[in-house]
Design a protein around this motif. Structure first.
Motif, PDB file in Angstrom:
ATOM      1  N   LEU A 173      57.735  49.024  38.457  1.00 56.43           N
ATOM      2  CA  LEU A 173      56.818  47.892  38.329  1.00 56.43           C
ATOM      3  C   LEU A 173      55.644  48.295  37.448  1.00 56.43           C
ATOM      4  CD1 LEU A 173      56.926  46.646  41.973  1.00 56.43           C
ATOM      5  CD2 LEU A 173      57.030  45.119  40.023  1.00 56.43           C
ATOM      6  N   GLU A 174      55.549  47.651  36.292  1.00 57.93           N
ATOM      7  CA  GLU A 174      54.429  47.899  35.369  1.00 57.93           C
ATOM      8  C   GLU A 174      53.407  46.778  35.534  1.00 57.93           C
ATOM      9  OE1 GLU A 174      55.673  48.333  31.279  1.00 57.93           O
ATOM     10  OE2 GLU A 174      53.610  48.237  30.523  1.00 57.93           O
ATOM     11  N   HIS A 175      52.150  47.067  35.224  1.00 61.33           N
ATOM     12  CA  HIS A 175      51.140  46.005  35.254  1.00 61.33           C
ATOM     13  C   HIS A 175      50.113  46.246  34.169  1.00 61.33           C
ATOM     14  CE1 HIS A 175      47.568  47.872  37.516  1.00 61.33           C
ATOM     15  NE2 HIS A 175      48.400  48.854  37.303  1.00 61.33           N
ATOM     16  N   TYR A 176      49.227  45.271  34.014  1.00 68.08           N
ATOM     17  CA  TYR A 176      48.153  45.359  33.016  1.00 68.08           C
ATOM     18  C   TYR A 176      46.864  45.640  33.789  1.00 68.08           C
ATOM     19  CZ  TYR A 176      45.255  43.631  29.033  1.00 68.08           C
ATOM     20  OH  TYR A 176      44.351  43.504  27.997  1.00 68.08           O
ATOM     21  N   PRO A 177      46.483  46.923  33.893  1.00 70.03           N
ATOM     22  CA  PRO A 177      45.296  47.255  34.695  1.00 70.03           C
ATOM     23  C   PRO A 177      44.076  46.455  34.235  1.00 70.03           C
ATOM     24  CG  PRO A 177      46.456  49.239  34.028  1.00 70.03           C
ATOM     25  CD  PRO A 177      47.075  48.106  33.258  1.00 70.03           C
ATOM     26  N   GLY A 178      43.332  45.990  35.172  1.00 67.70           N
ATOM     27  CA  GLY A 178      42.143  45.188  34.841  1.00 67.70           C
ATOM     28  C   GLY A 178      42.457  43.713  34.853  1.00 67.70           C
ATOM     29  N   MET A 179      43.398  43.292  34.018  1.00 64.83           N
ATOM     30  CA  MET A 179      43.747  41.871  33.993  1.00 64.83           C
ATOM     31  C   MET A 179      44.438  41.462  35.300  1.00 64.83           C
ATOM     32  SD  MET A 179      45.809  39.596  31.188  1.00 64.83           S
ATOM     33  CE  MET A 179      46.154  37.854  31.520  1.00 64.83           C
ATOM     34  N   THR A 180      45.291  42.351  35.812  1.00 64.76           N
ATOM     35  CA  THR A 180      46.002  42.034  37.056  1.00 64.76           C
ATOM     36  C   THR A 180      45.020  41.764  38.190  1.00 64.76           C
ATOM     37  OG1 THR A 180      47.546  43.737  36.323  1.00 64.76           O
ATOM     38  CG2 THR A 180      47.910  42.809  38.494  1.00 64.76           C
ATOM     39  N   ASP A 181      44.099  42.688  38.386  1.00 70.84           N
ATOM     40  CA  ASP A 181      43.123  42.550  39.473  1.00 70.84           C
ATOM     41  C   ASP A 181      42.313  41.264  39.304  1.00 70.84           C
ATOM     42  OD1 ASP A 181      43.553  45.202  38.270  1.00 70.84           O
ATOM     43  OD2 ASP A 181      42.640  45.956  40.094  1.00 70.84           O
ATOM     44  N   ARG A 182      41.862  41.070  38.063  1.00 75.81           N
ATOM     45  CA  ARG A 182      41.004  39.906  37.805  1.00 75.81           C
ATOM     46  C   ARG A 182      41.758  38.608  38.045  1.00 75.81           C
ATOM     47  NH1 ARG A 182      37.763  39.533  32.224  1.00 75.81           N
ATOM     48  NH2 ARG A 182      39.373  38.097  31.590  1.00 75.81           N
ATOM     49  N   HIS A 183      43.027  38.587  37.621  1.00 73.14           N
ATOM     50  CA  HIS A 183      43.804  37.369  37.789  1.00 73.14           C
ATOM     51  C   HIS A 183      44.038  37.082  39.277  1.00 73.14           C
ATOM     52  CE1 HIS A 183      46.303  34.121  36.354  1.00 73.14           C
ATOM     53  NE2 HIS A 183      47.104  34.405  37.362  1.00 73.14           N
ATOM     54  N   LEU A 184      44.370  38.113  40.042  1.00 74.41           N
ATOM     55  CA  LEU A 184      44.606  37.907  41.476  1.00 74.41           C
ATOM     56  C   LEU A 184      43.325  37.466  42.183  1.00 74.41           C
ATOM     57  CD1 LEU A 184      46.981  40.923  42.264  1.00 74.41           C
ATOM     58  CD2 LEU A 184      47.596  38.527  41.947  1.00 74.41           C
ATOM     59  N   GLU A 185      42.201  38.031  41.775  1.00 79.86           N
ATOM     60  CA  GLU A 185      40.915  37.594  42.360  1.00 79.86           C
ATOM     61  C   GLU A 185      40.676  36.117  42.074  1.00 79.86           C
ATOM     62  OE1 GLU A 185      38.703  41.899  41.901  1.00 79.86           O
ATOM     63  OE2 GLU A 185      37.815  40.149  40.930  1.00 79.86           O
ATOM     64  N   ASN A 186      40.955  35.727  40.836  1.00 77.01           N
ATOM     65  CA  ASN A 186      40.740  34.317  40.466  1.00 77.01           C
ATOM     66  C   ASN A 186      41.647  33.378  41.268  1.00 77.01           C
ATOM     67  OD1 ASN A 186      38.760  34.919  38.640  1.00 77.01           O
ATOM     68  ND2 ASN A 186      40.123  34.980  36.869  1.00 77.01           N
ATOM     69  N   ILE A 187      42.919  33.794  41.454  1.00 75.95           N
ATOM     70  CA  ILE A 187      43.849  32.972  42.244  1.00 75.95           C
ATOM     71  C   ILE A 187      43.280  32.778  43.648  1.00 75.95           C
ATOM     72  CG2 ILE A 187      46.124  32.881  43.341  1.00 75.95           C
ATOM     73  CD1 ILE A 187      47.190  34.665  41.096  1.00 75.95           C
ATOM     74  N   CYS A 188      42.821  33.867  44.255  1.00 76.03           N
ATOM     75  CA  CYS A 188      42.335  33.796  45.641  1.00 76.03           C
ATOM     76  C   CYS A 188      41.032  33.005  45.726  1.00 76.03           C
ATOM     77  CB  CYS A 188      42.161  35.199  46.213  1.00 76.03           C
ATOM     78  SG  CYS A 188      43.729  36.004  46.552  1.00 76.03           S
ATOM     79  N   LEU A 189      40.164  33.163  44.734  1.00 75.51           N
ATOM     80  CA  LEU A 189      38.915  32.392  44.733  1.00 75.51           C
ATOM     81  C   LEU A 189      39.202  30.897  44.644  1.00 75.51           C
ATOM     82  CD1 LEU A 189      36.479  34.436  42.442  1.00 75.51           C
ATOM     83  CD2 LEU A 189      36.174  33.865  44.858  1.00 75.51           C
ATOM     84  N   GLN A 190      40.148  30.560  43.770  1.00 75.00           N
ATOM     85  CA  GLN A 190      40.512  29.151  43.605  1.00 75.00           C
ATOM     86  C   GLN A 190      41.096  28.595  44.910  1.00 75.00           C
ATOM     87  OE1 GLN A 190      42.780  28.498  40.027  1.00 75.00           O
ATOM     88  NE2 GLN A 190      43.430  26.484  40.707  1.00 75.00           N
ATOM     89  N   ALA A 191      41.977  29.371  45.536  1.00 74.99           N
ATOM     90  CA  ALA A 191      42.589  28.922  46.794  1.00 74.99           C
ATOM     91  C   ALA A 191      41.551  28.830  47.905  1.00 74.99           C
ATOM     92  CB  ALA A 191      43.714  29.874  47.197  1.00 74.99           C
ATOM     93  N   THR A 192      40.586  29.745  47.882  1.00 78.65           N
ATOM     94  CA  THR A 192      39.530  29.720  48.904  1.00 78.65           C
ATOM     95  C   THR A 192      38.774  28.399  48.850  1.00 78.65           C
ATOM     96  OG1 THR A 192      39.293  32.111  48.861  1.00 78.65           O
ATOM     97  CG2 THR A 192      37.419  30.861  49.697  1.00 78.65           C
ATOM     98  N   GLY A 193      38.468  27.939  47.628  1.00 77.69           N
ATOM     99  CA  GLY A 193      37.758  26.676  47.472  1.00 77.69           C
ATOM    100  C   GLY A 193      38.625  25.482  47.836  1.00 77.69           C
ATOM    101  N   GLU A 194      39.879  25.551  47.411  1.00 69.22           N
ATOM    102  CA  GLU A 194      40.766  24.392  47.585  1.00 69.22           C
ATOM    103  C   GLU A 194      41.224  24.215  49.033  1.00 69.22           C
ATOM    104  OE1 GLU A 194      44.833  22.658  45.507  1.00 69.22           O
ATOM    105  OE2 GLU A 194      43.809  24.385  44.642  1.00 69.22           O
TER     106      GLU A 194
END
Lengths: 147, 81
Positions: free
Chosen positions: A54-75
């Motif tokens: 499993l490869e990932h894009y360090p930095g972007m991965t974390d930021r993207h997952l944070e954004n998903i969770c923040l959006q879901a938290t509001g919604e």
């Protein structure tokens, strides 16, 4: 909210238990906890799979997952959320991903857990490379529909 | 300071390792947007229709302008989870 990119094997149930115990101040507020655990299969596209990287894009991965969770938290009015995703070399039956959300009522919990998972699968920058039993390896070109 | 260019997963197999395009080359080659970056790095290889692009870790399209200090990444459809 907690996001973990994990390079070692992890026990999703222990992480879930530890996280919930750390959030003792939420006791009595949540009435629903929805959990998704994704696990590596030993087959894909009709072939036997022995190992996966499993490869990932360090930095972007974390930021993207944070954004998903923040959006879901509001919604969905999440009280808490936890996302853990493996990287590196894994074997069949190893956990790949854990998504857990805590809400007052079950509807928001089910919907938020699914939305986070579907967004993760379609947008978070992770890639799988499979090692087949016959010795060949290949990048997984797309996720199976699965839902 | 130039532009850092990253390739992930199968894109790295197709194009090669990460690279940095320095400021002088950006000017000399009139590299202005993401598409120009691809054409410079890929040396004639066609950009796959399904390639995903990020600038400074945000998804963008190929027309997006780039500037010195930016990080540009090309990668195939994601397959996590």
């Amino acid at each position: 909210m907690k996001i973990v990119i994990e390079s070692e094997s992890f026990d999703p149930w222990k992480m879930l238990d530890d996280y919930q115990k750390d959030k003792a101040d939420l006791a009595g507020q949540y009435g629903a906890t929805a959990v998704f655990v994704g696990t590596m299969r030993d087959f894909n596209e009709g072939d036997d799979v022995s190992e996966m990287f499993l490869e990932h894009y360090p930095g972007m991965t974390d930021r993207h997952l944070e954004n998903i969770c923040l959006q879901a938290t509001g919604e969905y009015h999440l009280l808490e959320s936890l996302v853990v995703h493996r990287v590196g070399t894994i074997k069949p039956n190893d956990p790949i991903v854990l998504v857990a959300v805590w809400t007052a009522h079950r509807k928001q919990a089910f919907e938020a857990c699914r939305e986070i998972m579907e967004d993760l699968k379609s947008k978070a920058p992770f890639w799988k490379k499979e090692q087949l039993n016959d010795g060949q390896d290949r990048w997984v070109e797309k996720n199976t529909k699965g839902y | 300071m130039g532009v850092d260019v990253k390739f992930f997963a199968s894109m790295r197999d197709i194009i090669g390792d990460d690279c940095e395009i320095d400021a002088e080359i950006l000017k000399a080659k009139s590299i202005k947007n993401v598409d120009d970056i691809w054409n410079y790095c890929a040396a004639g290889k066609e950009r796959p229709a399904n390639v995903l692009i990020a600038v400074n870790m945000d998804y963008v399209d190929a027309e997006t302008l780039v500037k010195e200090g930016d990080e540009v990444a090309f990668f195939p459809p994601v397959t996590g989870g």
